[in-house]
Scaffold this active site. Sequence first.
Site, PDB file in Angstrom:
ATOM      1  N   SER A 142       0.874  -1.122   0.065  1.00 35.22           N
ATOM      2  CA  SER A 142       0.022  -0.067  -0.008  1.00 35.22           C
ATOM      3  C   SER A 142       0.917   1.264   0.103  1.00 35.22           C
ATOM      4  CB  SER A 142      -0.742   0.090   1.366  1.00 35.22           C
ATOM      5  OG  SER A 142      -1.249   1.268   1.611  1.00 35.22           O
ATOM      6  N   TYR A 155      -2.160  -1.036  10.507  1.00 41.41           N
ATOM      7  CA  TYR A 155      -2.143  -1.189   9.203  1.00 41.41           C
ATOM      8  C   TYR A 155      -0.817  -0.511   8.592  1.00 41.41           C
ATOM      9  CZ  TYR A 155      -3.817  -0.827   4.099  1.00 41.41           C
ATOM     10  OH  TYR A 155      -3.929  -1.121   2.803  1.00 41.41           O
TER      11      TYR A 155
HETATM   12  P1  NAD Z   1     -11.452  -6.263   0.076  1.00 38.35           P
HETATM   13  O1  NAD Z   1     -12.005  -5.955   1.178  1.00 38.35           O
HETATM   14  O2  NAD Z   1     -12.104  -6.095  -1.233  1.00 38.35           O
HETATM   15  O3  NAD Z   1     -10.925  -7.800  -0.135  1.00 38.35           O
HETATM   16  C1  NAD Z   1      -9.935  -8.209   1.098  1.00 38.35           C
HETATM   17  C2  NAD Z   1      -9.897  -9.808   0.614  1.00 38.35           C
HETATM   18  O4  NAD Z   1      -9.480 -10.305   1.882  1.00 38.35           O
HETATM   19  C3  NAD Z   1     -11.556 -10.507   0.677  1.00 38.35           C
HETATM   20  O5  NAD Z   1     -11.529 -11.556  -0.291  1.00 38.35           O
HETATM   21  C4  NAD Z   1     -11.523 -10.923   1.970  1.00 38.35           C
HETATM   22  O6  NAD Z   1     -12.714 -11.915   2.056  1.00 38.35           O
HETATM   23  C5  NAD Z   1     -10.265 -11.324   2.344  1.00 38.35           C
HETATM   24  N1  NAD Z   1      -9.948 -11.577   3.892  1.00 38.35           N
HETATM   25  C6  NAD Z   1     -10.255 -10.784   4.687  1.00 38.35           C
HETATM   26  N2  NAD Z   1      -9.929 -11.356   5.980  1.00 38.35           N
HETATM   27  C7  NAD Z   1      -9.301 -12.442   5.704  1.00 38.35           C
HETATM   28  C8  NAD Z   1      -8.729 -13.561   6.251  1.00 38.35           C
HETATM   29  N3  NAD Z   1      -8.841 -13.589   7.680  1.00 38.35           N
HETATM   30  N4  NAD Z   1      -8.414 -14.702   5.904  1.00 38.35           N
HETATM   31  C9  NAD Z   1      -8.521 -14.752   4.285  1.00 38.35           C
HETATM   32  N5  NAD Z   1      -9.051 -14.002   3.597  1.00 38.35           N
HETATM   33  C10 NAD Z   1      -9.298 -12.814   4.326  1.00 38.35           C
HETATM   34  O7  NAD Z   1      -9.849  -5.500  -0.184  1.00 38.35           O
HETATM   35  P2  NAD Z   1      -9.100  -4.893  -1.327  1.00 38.35           P
HETATM   36  O8  NAD Z   1      -9.197  -3.179  -1.217  1.00 38.35           O
HETATM   37  O9  NAD Z   1      -9.171  -5.524  -2.454  1.00 38.35           O
HETATM   38  O10 NAD Z   1      -7.754  -5.104  -0.546  1.00 38.35           O
HETATM   39  C11 NAD Z   1      -6.868  -6.067  -0.871  1.00 38.35           C
HETATM   40  C12 NAD Z   1      -5.642  -5.621  -0.460  1.00 38.35           C
HETATM   41  O11 NAD Z   1      -4.979  -4.504  -1.155  1.00 38.35           O
HETATM   42  C13 NAD Z   1      -5.398  -5.498   1.149  1.00 38.35           C
HETATM   43  O12 NAD Z   1      -4.086  -6.086   1.631  1.00 38.35           O
HETATM   44  C14 NAD Z   1      -5.253  -3.943   1.128  1.00 38.35           C
HETATM   45  O13 NAD Z   1      -4.457  -3.690   2.398  1.00 38.35           O
HETATM   46  C15 NAD Z   1      -4.714  -3.511  -0.229  1.00 38.35           C
HETATM   47  N6  NAD Z   1      -4.851  -2.160  -0.174  1.00 38.35           N
HETATM   48  C16 NAD Z   1      -6.093  -1.748  -0.833  1.00 38.35           C
HETATM   49  C17 NAD Z   1      -6.100  -0.306  -1.161  1.00 38.35           C
HETATM   50  C18 NAD Z   1      -7.507   0.197  -1.280  1.00 38.35           C
HETATM   51  O14 NAD Z   1      -7.536   1.367  -1.402  1.00 38.35           O
HETATM   52  N7  NAD Z   1      -8.498  -0.849  -1.410  1.00 38.35           N
HETATM   53  C19 NAD Z   1      -5.062   0.535  -1.191  1.00 38.35           C
HETATM   54  C20 NAD Z   1      -3.808  -0.009  -1.080  1.00 38.35           C
HETATM   55  C21 NAD Z   1      -3.764  -1.440  -0.480  1.00 38.35           C
END
Ligand code: NAD
Length: 260
Positions: A142, A155
Amino acid sequence: MFLKGKTAIVTGSTSGIGLACARALASEGANVVLNGFGDPGEIEAIRAELEAASGGTVRYNGADLTKAEAIAALMAEADDLGGADILINNAGMQHVAPVDQFPVEKWDLILALNLSAVFHTTRLALPGMKAKGWGRVINTASAHSLVASPNKSAYVAAKHGVAGFTKAVALEAAQSGVTVNCISPGYVWTPLVENQIPDTMKARNLTREQVVNDVLLAAQPTKQFVTVDQVAALALFLCKDEAASITGTNICMDGGWTAQ
Ligand code: NAD
């Protein structure tokens, strides 16, 4: 279909960035092991869709990645597919609160999922990749792996940890044909972003519109959310042979956020 015959494990791939990455890998013929939570019917529909696109095998394992034993079972899911060639460590969660009010159990969960799970999956996948002389580990970090925002101490700590872990493992694997990198998105429009809006509204006493425009996109100079397909396209590129010399990096896709 340059990934035909390769097997990918994508954590947190029932939603958001992980699902887009799984879709992109399947569209290039990879076998995929999906992971994450969600409605069983919806997950089965995703699995069937990806399997049809891939022409290979697409499976689902609902391991809770905060539990080390469940992670071992997830990784074993790829054993009869030749083991994981590609590992995308993507599952993550967020909680927004000032550090002195941060619930201890949330701190432990975020560190377990966003950091320790990356260690467990990687330590289990690496021997097979090294033996084959080819592998790709891609960690969804991130912008918060490089800079901080208030009220996100767990985080930010976990994502900085992922960036450091990536560098260390990249060095260890450097002569084995295995690359290890982070992709660091800025704000991507996914359920994770949507879900933190109410907490930020409460923590900072703001309206929804103010949170979107003045908090979330305040840091993103393009004033555009990153899309999940943009992140997936970068992950796919890292799987190509042309990306063999990209290792140990933290590639930002953040609309200029961390350039400031
Ligand atoms: P999201 O909430 O859409 O997806 C998260 C996924 O993780 C889902 O499939 C969920 O079921 C799974 N998950 C949650 N807890 C879990 C557990 N205990 N065991 C197994 N699976 C689990 O989120 P996203 O935005 O697609 O985020 C994905 C990654 O990207 C994360 O690591 C997040 O930190 C990172 N990220 C997101 C953003 C953003 O703006 N969305 C920005 C930077 C980084």
